[in-house]
Design a protein around this motif. Structure first.
Motif, PDB file in Angstrom:
ATOM      1  N   VAL A 101       0.265   7.264  11.526  1.00 26.53           N
ATOM      2  CA  VAL A 101       0.320   6.269  12.606  1.00 26.53           C
ATOM      3  C   VAL A 101       1.624   5.474  12.553  1.00 26.53           C
ATOM      4  O   VAL A 101       2.273   5.257  13.583  1.00 26.53           O
ATOM      5  CB  VAL A 101      -0.899   5.325  12.542  1.00 26.53           C
ATOM      6  N   LEU A 102       2.013   5.035  11.359  1.00 23.77           N
ATOM      7  CA  LEU A 102       3.207   4.196  11.233  1.00 23.77           C
ATOM      8  C   LEU A 102       4.459   4.976  10.837  1.00 23.77           C
ATOM      9  O   LEU A 102       5.527   4.387  10.656  1.00 23.77           O
ATOM     10  CB  LEU A 102       2.943   3.085  10.205  1.00 23.77           C
ATOM     11  N   ASN A 103       4.320   6.306  10.710  1.00 20.65           N
ATOM     12  CA  ASN A 103       5.463   7.189  10.433  1.00 20.65           C
ATOM     13  C   ASN A 103       6.184   6.835   9.125  1.00 20.65           C
ATOM     14  O   ASN A 103       7.424   6.860   9.047  1.00 20.65           O
ATOM     15  CB  ASN A 103       6.470   7.156  11.592  1.00 20.65           C
ATOM     16  N   VAL A 104       5.412   6.529   8.098  1.00 23.12           N
ATOM     17  CA  VAL A 104       5.987   6.185   6.806  1.00 23.12           C
ATOM     18  C   VAL A 104       6.113   7.438   5.935  1.00 23.12           C
ATOM     19  O   VAL A 104       5.134   8.164   5.740  1.00 23.12           O
ATOM     20  CB  VAL A 104       5.126   5.129   6.081  1.00 23.12           C
ATOM     21  N   ASP A 105       7.294   7.654   5.403  1.00 21.52           N
ATOM     22  CA  ASP A 105       7.523   8.701   4.417  1.00 21.52           C
ATOM     23  C   ASP A 105       7.282   8.057   3.043  1.00 21.52           C
ATOM     24  O   ASP A 105       8.148   7.332   2.533  1.00 21.52           O
ATOM     25  CB  ASP A 105       8.953   9.224   4.536  1.00 21.52           C
ATOM     26  N   LEU A 106       6.120   8.315   2.446  1.00 22.20           N
ATOM     27  CA  LEU A 106       5.740   7.620   1.222  1.00 22.20           C
ATOM     28  C   LEU A 106       6.699   7.909   0.074  1.00 22.20           C
ATOM     29  O   LEU A 106       7.054   7.000  -0.686  1.00 22.20           O
ATOM     30  CB  LEU A 106       4.310   7.988   0.831  1.00 22.20           C
ATOM     31  N   LYS A 107       7.128   9.148  -0.071  1.00 24.15           N
ATOM     32  CA  LYS A 107       8.055   9.474  -1.156  1.00 24.15           C
ATOM     33  C   LYS A 107       9.387   8.752  -0.970  1.00 24.15           C
ATOM     34  O   LYS A 107       9.979   8.246  -1.937  1.00 24.15           O
ATOM     35  CB  LYS A 107       8.271  10.983  -1.221  1.00 24.15           C
ATOM     36  N   LYS A 108       9.845   8.701   0.256  1.00 24.59           N
ATOM     37  CA  LYS A 108      11.120   8.061   0.531  1.00 24.59           C
ATOM     38  C   LYS A 108      11.064   6.563   0.262  1.00 24.59           C
ATOM     39  O   LYS A 108      11.950   6.000  -0.413  1.00 24.59           O
ATOM     40  CB  LYS A 108      11.530   8.310   1.979  1.00 24.59           C
ATOM     41  N   ILE A 109      10.026   5.898   0.747  1.00 27.94           N
ATOM     42  CA  ILE A 109       9.955   4.444   0.597  1.00 27.94           C
ATOM     43  C   ILE A 109       9.725   4.064  -0.864  1.00 27.94           C
ATOM     44  O   ILE A 109      10.235   3.059  -1.346  1.00 27.94           O
ATOM     45  CB  ILE A 109       8.871   3.853   1.531  1.00 27.94           C
ATOM     46  N   HIS A 139      -9.199   5.873  10.263  1.00 27.84           N
ATOM     47  CA  HIS A 139      -8.210   6.889   9.867  1.00 27.84           C
ATOM     48  C   HIS A 139      -8.519   7.581   8.543  1.00 27.84           C
ATOM     49  O   HIS A 139      -7.736   8.426   8.112  1.00 27.84           O
ATOM     50  CB  HIS A 139      -6.823   6.251   9.806  1.00 27.84           C
ATOM     51  N   GLY A 140      -9.603   7.205   7.902  1.00 29.85           N
ATOM     52  CA  GLY A 140      -9.996   7.869   6.665  1.00 29.85           C
ATOM     53  C   GLY A 140      -9.406   7.250   5.417  1.00 29.85           C
ATOM     54  O   GLY A 140     -10.078   7.101   4.407  1.00 29.85           O
ATOM     55  N   SER A 141      -8.127   6.873   5.457  1.00 27.69           N
ATOM     56  CA  SER A 141      -7.475   6.240   4.314  1.00 27.69           C
ATOM     57  C   SER A 141      -6.268   5.458   4.801  1.00 27.69           C
ATOM     58  O   SER A 141      -5.734   5.708   5.889  1.00 27.69           O
ATOM     59  CB  SER A 141      -7.038   7.286   3.286  1.00 27.69           C
ATOM     60  N   ILE A 142      -5.827   4.520   3.967  1.00 33.22           N
ATOM     61  CA  ILE A 142      -4.643   3.739   4.317  1.00 33.22           C
ATOM     62  C   ILE A 142      -3.397   4.628   4.274  1.00 33.22           C
ATOM     63  O   ILE A 142      -2.506   4.499   5.122  1.00 33.22           O
ATOM     64  CB  ILE A 142      -4.507   2.521   3.386  1.00 33.22           C
ATOM     65  N   ASP A 143      -3.333   5.539   3.318  1.00 34.03           N
ATOM     66  CA  ASP A 143      -2.189   6.461   3.255  1.00 34.03           C
ATOM     67  C   ASP A 143      -2.069   7.287   4.537  1.00 34.03           C
ATOM     68  O   ASP A 143      -0.955   7.509   5.050  1.00 34.03           O
ATOM     69  CB  ASP A 143      -2.330   7.394   2.056  1.00 34.03           C
ATOM     70  N   HIS A 144      -3.202   7.756   5.057  1.00 34.75           N
ATOM     71  CA  HIS A 144      -3.175   8.545   6.290  1.00 34.75           C
ATOM     72  C   HIS A 144      -2.681   7.695   7.457  1.00 34.75           C
ATOM     73  O   HIS A 144      -1.896   8.163   8.301  1.00 34.75           O
ATOM     74  CB  HIS A 144      -4.569   9.107   6.577  1.00 34.75           C
ATOM     75  N   SER A 155       0.838  -1.207   0.000  1.00 34.44           N
ATOM     76  CA  SER A 155       0.000   0.000   0.000  1.00 34.44           C
ATOM     77  C   SER A 155       0.867   1.248   0.000  1.00 34.44           C
ATOM     78  O   SER A 155       0.583   2.223  -0.698  1.00 34.44           O
ATOM     79  CB  SER A 155      -0.923   0.011   1.219  1.00 34.44           C
ATOM     80  N   ALA A 156       1.948   1.226   0.782  1.00 35.11           N
ATOM     81  CA  ALA A 156       2.851   2.377   0.849  1.00 35.11           C
ATOM     82  C   ALA A 156       3.517   2.647  -0.496  1.00 35.11           C
ATOM     83  O   ALA A 156       3.878   3.785  -0.794  1.00 35.11           O
ATOM     84  CB  ALA A 156       3.915   2.141   1.923  1.00 35.11           C
TER      85      ALA A 156
END
Length: 348
Positions: free
Chosen positions: A334-342, A324-329, A268-269
């Motif tokens: 919540v999981l402190n994921v930087d989407l651009k970085k990963i 949480h409204g969305s998985i991205d949110h 998902s990320a």
């Protein structure tokens, strides 16, 4: 020069020059044909087969890594669908570039050829919603590694497997300790069945099928809502966001529930759609079929404990969206994921 060979030349030329005049790089190009071909390696004799569904000219190139695929001479070529035997070093993993008149795709075996482990598979090659693909040989998912053979360990050493995340409980680890290649770093991020509402199989014997299925649905909701479990997934993502930890493998006992949710969140990320995530999740039923066949013959009512079903993981994903409204949110807040970085680390 006929048209198919001409287009082959154009595609390979694009591959050679896309990152500069003197630097070779291998890319996905043209139409998406990643679901039209697959590589299989036998766990016992290590033989390699290409299964291809395309009735058109194709060429297959090979190399010890994606960036070292030899484009000078194909290891196989034909103009029709079928299953083809491919010569390969039995001790090491090989990567392939499949070229057709309209496309090219990168391939390797999805299920690693390990005699002592079930459900050990590469998440590479999976396509995202924006047309990119997960890089091969970066992230793996599996069941327990207690039964790995010396040959298995040598194979993993050559990946080289760098980091292992173990989601099992302390008791599970003591009863079946991982066998790991030397120098592999291991992180124990325990997710306990007690937190999931399941204490032991013996406690489930008297339940009927519907009650057990309900337990599995509740367990998947707990996987994404229990604060202790969330903290373990947060630490798992912290490792993923540091490229020095790759190739990284995460696992539990069967590699289907705790690991299944970890894989779903990772994909998902990266921007993989839910249908594709579900297909990856359901592959556990294929790769674990032999492991529990005997037990299920004696205890058929416990089937839901040993298989995966769409409604199980969907319950977890739906819980994320409701809370949480969305998985991205959920991933970012919540999981402190930087989407651009990963995505920069794992997509190409």
């Amino acid at each position: 020069m006929n048209k198919p060979k001409f287009i082959f030349s154009i595609l390979i030329l694009a591959t050679l020059v896309s990152c500069g005049e003197n630097k070779k790089t291998i890319q996905y190009l043209g139409e998406d044909i990643s679901d039209q071909a697959s590589i299989w390696r036998d766990a016992k004799d290590k033989s390699v087969s290409l299964e291809i569904k395309l009735n058109e000219p194709w060429q297959l190139y090979a190399g010890p890594s994606v960036d070292k695929i030899n484009l000078d001479k194909p290891v196989a070529n034909d103009d029709k669908a079928g299953v083809y035997s491919i010569e390969s070093d039995p001790t090491r993993r090989t990567y392939y570039l499949l070229v057709t008149p309209t496309a090219q795709t990168i391939l390797s075996e999805r299920l690693l050829p390990l005699e002592g482990a079930y459900n050990f598979r590469d998440l590479g090659g999976i396509k995202t919603k924006n047309g990119k693909h997960v890089r091969w040989n970066k992230v793996f998912r599996a069941g327990d590694l207690a039964g790995l053979t010396p040959e298995d360990l040598g194979y993993l050493q050559h990946l080289p497997l760098t980091t292992v995340v173990d989601f099992r409980t302390n008791e599970e680890v003591v009863n079946a300790p991982d066998q790991l290649p030397s120098l592999t770093k291991s992180y124990h991020y325990s997710i306990a069945p007690g937190n999931l509402g399941i204490t032991s199989i013996s406690d489930m014997v008297d339940l009927n099928r519907e009650e057990i299925s309900k337990k599995m649905i509740e367990m998947n909701e707990t996987l994404v809502s229990d604060p202790t479990i969330i903290d373990q997934y947060r630490k798992y993502f912290a490792l993923l966001q540091d490229e020095k930890n790759t190739p990284l493998m995460f696992h539990c006992s069967a590699g289907k529930d705790r690991t299944g949710m970890a894989a779903a969140l990772f994909l998902s990320a990266l921007g993989v759609d839910e249908e594709t995530i579900m297909s990856n999740y359901l592959l556990s039923n294929v790769y674990l079929g032999d492991k529990y066949a005997g037990f299920l013959a004696d205890y058929p009512t416990l089937e839901s404990l040993f298989v995966v079903r769409p409604e199980f993981i969907q319950a977890g994903l739906n819980r994320i969206k409701a809370d949480h409204g969305s998985i991205d949110h959920y991933l970012t807040q919540v999981l402190n994921v930087d989407l651009k970085k990963i995505q920069a680390i794992y997509l190409e």
